[in-house]
Design an enzyme around this catalytic site. Sequence first.
Site, PDB file in Angstrom:
ATOM      1  N   LYS A  87      13.975  -2.222  -6.720  1.00 17.70           N
ATOM      2  CA  LYS A  87      13.892  -2.523  -5.161  1.00 17.70           C
ATOM      3  C   LYS A  87      13.206  -3.485  -4.601  1.00 17.70           C
ATOM      4  CE  LYS A  87      12.189   0.945  -1.639  1.00 17.70           C
ATOM      5  NZ  LYS A  87      11.199   2.000  -1.665  1.00 17.70           N
TER       6      LYS A  87
HETATM    7  O1  G3P Z   1       9.624   3.750   0.934  1.00 21.99           O
HETATM    8  C1  G3P Z   1       9.854   3.112   1.825  1.00 21.99           C
HETATM    9  C2  G3P Z   1       9.518   3.780   3.223  1.00 21.99           C
HETATM   10  O2  G3P Z   1      10.168   5.147   2.866  1.00 21.99           O
HETATM   11  C3  G3P Z   1       8.243   3.734   3.957  1.00 21.99           C
HETATM   12  O3  G3P Z   1       7.987   4.920   4.804  1.00 21.99           O
HETATM   13  O4  G3P Z   1       6.533   6.189   6.059  1.00 21.99           O
HETATM   14  O5  G3P Z   1       5.797   3.923   5.274  1.00 21.99           O
HETATM   15  O6  G3P Z   1       7.231   3.754   7.080  1.00 21.99           O
HETATM   16  P1  G3P Z   1       6.789   4.763   6.009  1.00 21.99           P
END
Ligand code: G3P
Length: 217
Positions: A87
């Site tokens: 990633k």
């Molecule tokens: O893994 C990346 C993403 O899914 C992060 O989500 O909830 O931290 O905006 P969030």
Amino acid sequence: MKFFIDTANLNQIREANELGILDGVTTNPSLMAKEGISGEQAVMNHYKTICEMVDGDISAEVISTDFEGMVAEGKKLAAIHENIVVKVPLIKDGIKAIKWFSENGIRTNCTLIFSAGQAILAAKAGATYVSPFIGRIDDSGWDGIELIHQLSNIFSIQGFKTEILAASIRNPNHIIKCAEAGADVCTCPLDSILGLLKHPLTDIGLAKFLEDAKKFA
Ligand code: G3P
């Protein structure tokens, strides 16, 4: 649409995997820190454990921000298991690194995508997946699902092989909307996946069936 779980929590990964619908796992440095995983070896061991638990693509994020650092880190991560997808953040050196990885047989997930232009660049560089952050776009007053529609349309017109991996999912409705908008993958917290099960009429209906079953049991 493939279902990934967005966590580094082994119990949640196990619970989702036991449902039989899990196609992969995404993590990020914040999710690893939340589980108290620290130090390079501990992080590598954690990814290895996840790879042994789930038969599917496992995203492991680099923390370098320069081309050489990302390539060195990505090579180490990719060596952990054949299912590791490296990633990489959507920055200038990230695009160069994605190009390098794609030419050297290492699959990538380009993360922190908030616009169609960013996704097009990542796809051109050969990213296996692009990760638009739906919830964070919504949080800033824009429309995350609209970006999935736009990417689905562009990737189809252009014949890009890159898969659209909807990330930053906050609720079950996001998952439904991503499926409708043409996301190839949705990476979700466990609660959002389990939320898809819920409907009050299912509970009422089942209670009635079980009550009636007593009449002939
Ligand atoms: O893994 C990346 C993403 O899914 C992060 O989500 O909830 O931290 O905006 P969030």
